[in-house]
Design an enzyme around this catalytic site. Sequence first.
Site, short mmCIF file in Angstrom:
data_model
loop_
_atom_site.label_atom_id
_atom_site.label_comp_id
_atom_site.label_asym_id
_atom_site.label_seq_id
_atom_site.Cartn_x
_atom_site.Cartn_y
_atom_site.Cartn_z
CG ASP A 71 3.26 2.31 -4.47
OD1 ASP A 71 3.91 3.27 -3.85
OD2 ASP A 71 2.31 1.72 -4.13
CD GLU B 47 7.31 2.76 -1.33
OE1 GLU B 47 6.94 3.63 -0.56
OE2 GLU B 47 6.58 1.90 -1.97
C1 GLC Z 1 3.67 3.53 -1.16
C2 GLC Z 1 3.36 5.11 -1.46
C3 GLC Z 1 2.31 5.61 -0.68
C4 GLC Z 1 1.08 4.61 -0.49
C5 GLC Z 1 1.20 3.00 -0.45
C6 GLC Z 1 0.20 2.41 -1.10
O1 GLC Z 1 4.14 3.55 -0.02
O2 GLC Z 1 4.38 5.76 -1.35
O3 GLC Z 1 1.99 6.87 -0.76
O4 GLC Z 1 -0.09 5.12 0.34
O5 GLC Z 1 2.60 3.02 -1.42
O6 GLC Z 1 0.20 2.36 -2.52
#
Ligand code: GLC
Length: 563
Positions: free
Chosen positions: A213, A277
Site C-alpha cells: 500500500d 501500489e
Molecule cells: C491505498 C489504499 C486505500 C487507502 C490508502 C491509505 O491507496 O488502496 O484504500 O485509503 O492507501 O492507506
Amino acid sequence: MPHPDVSAPASDDADWWRQAVIYQVYPRSFADSDGDGIGDIPGVTSRLHHLADLGVDALWLSPFYPSQLADGGYDVADYRDVDPRLGTLDDFDAMIREADRLGLKVMVDIVPNHSSDQHVWFQEALAAAPGSAARERYVFRDGRGPDGELPPTDWPSSFGGPAWTRVPDGQWYLHLYAPQQPDFNWDHPEVREDFHTTLRFWSDRGVAGFRVDVAHGLAKDLSAPLRDLGEHLSYQPGALPLDGSHPLWDRDAVHEIYRGWRQVFNAYDPPRFAVAEAWVRSARRTAYASADGLGQAFNFDFLYAGLDAAEMREVIGSALADAERAGATSTWVLSNHDVVRHVSRYALPAGSTKHDVEDWLLSDGRTPAPDMATGVRKARAAALLMLALPGSAYVYQGEELGLPEVADLARADLQDPMWVRSGGRVKGRDGCRVPLPWTREGSSFGFGPGGSWLPQPAGWGAYAAEEQRGDKESFLELYRAALRLRRALVTDETLEWACSQERTAQGMLHFTRTGGWHTVSNLGDAPVPLPEGEVLLASGPLSGDALPPWTTVWLRSGEPSEN
Ligand code: GLC
C-alpha cells in the site's frame, strides 16, 4: 513454524505471478460467516471454491488486521494478527490450507506508510513526552507561529484537510491520510526491522506475496527544516518531479527499503512476490517493479484510459515497454476498492474525467443518467481485452458478476473518511465496497446469515453468482470461459499489433500472441470487418462477418493478417 532454508534453490514456481490472474478480496464485503454483517476469514474460506471455479491463480486480501476501520482497514493496529471481528490466526491458517488444496495462492496487503493511531507504538508515543524516543517512530514536530499553533508545514492530507494533527501537549504529528493513520518514520531502524518481521510472519504462514500500500510514500525528506510544498510542488501523481526531489512522494531512498524487503522475500522458496501500489510517473514505475525491488507495480493508466482505442494502444505499449525494462510483467486493472466500478464508469458519457465521475456520484448516480446497457457492453469488451494482454490481470471482487457501483448510498450510511474530510465534496469509495450478492434471495443475498455493513440495493440478488452460473450470456460465464481459455492460450510475454494506427484511430485494436491467438476489439461506434479465424470467445453477439461496436473477440488462426 520452521524458518525457511535460506540456501534452498528457487523452484520452478518462482515465476507464477508473471502472467497470473489475481482476484482482489475486500474481506469485509466478501462473505460473512457469523451474521454480524461484516465479512470475515471463515467467510472467505467458505467461498474459495467460487474462485477456483472461476479459474483465478491467486487471491489478494485487502487488510483483515485489527483496525478501528477509520479507513476501511487501511489503518492497522496490529500487523501480525486478525481482527477479532474477522476471525483468528487459526482461521487464517485454515483459509491458507483450503486455498492450497484448491490450487490458489494467497497474497496479503501490507500497509507500511502509516499505522492506526491505535497501534501500540503510537499509543506509546502519545503517552511519552515531546522529544522522547517513542515519538521518533512517527513524525512529531513542533508547530509554527508564536505558540506553535500552526501546523509545521503546508502538507495536505490525501483525504482533505491538513496532514498534521495537534496533540494535547502542543506537538503535531504527520498523517498523509486520515488523522487516525499516523505516518511512520522510515528513517527509524526499529520501523524497518519490524516490517521485516511482519513480512516473515505472513510468509512463514504460507502467503505467496504482498500488495504494498502507498509504496511510494515511505521515504520522506524529514530533514530540518521541513520543506513546504508551496505552489510549485504538485501533489498529483502525474505531475511529480521526475528526479525524485519531492519531499514526500516517490523519493529514490524508498528503493533501499525495498531492496531490504527483497532479501527477505528471496530467503523463501519460492521467493515471495510483491506488487507496489505506487502513484508515480510511469517513467519512474520501473524502479518499484525491478527484480531487486518489489517485483511488479500497478499500472492504473489502463483503468483511467477510458475505452479510447488510440489511448489504450498507447497505454498498453508503454506499460509493456516499462515492464520489460524492469524485467517484470505489466499489470492490468479495471477496478479496485478505491474506484467507481467500471460497468458504471463506462455507462457515463465517453470522455468523462475522474472529476466528472465524482460529480456523478455526488448526484447519487442520477446526473448524467447512466446508460447501463452500454456500460455492460463496454465492460465485457474491456474484460476480454484485459485478459488477453501479456502480464498479470487483477480482478476486483464482483467484477466477474458485472456489479455496478452503488451510487445512491444515503449520506448517513457512508463510512469512507473521504466523505467527511472533503467536507462533503467527494462522496468516497463505499459504493464499490457494498457486500457481494451470492444468492437471489435470502438474508443479505447470501452474503451472510445476518445483514450487511453497507446496505445492499433492492434487486442486488439479480447479480448473484448463483443466478449467473450456467447462463451462457452472463458476466460470470464470460469470465469463467475467458480464464479457462487463457490458461490454455497464454505462452510468452509478448504481443504483436496486427492493425494499423489508422485502424486504431477508428476504434480498432487487433493484436496477436504467440501461437496464433488473436484479440480484436472494436472500441468504436460502427461495425468493423471481423478478421478470419475460428472464434474462440466473444464479449457480445456477432453479426455475420462484422464485429459490432464495443465488442472484443478472441480468434485462432494461422498467421496474423494486417488489417
Ligand atoms: C491505498 C489504499 C486505500 C487507502 C490508502 C491509505 O491507496 O488502496 O484504500 O485509503 O492507501 O492507506
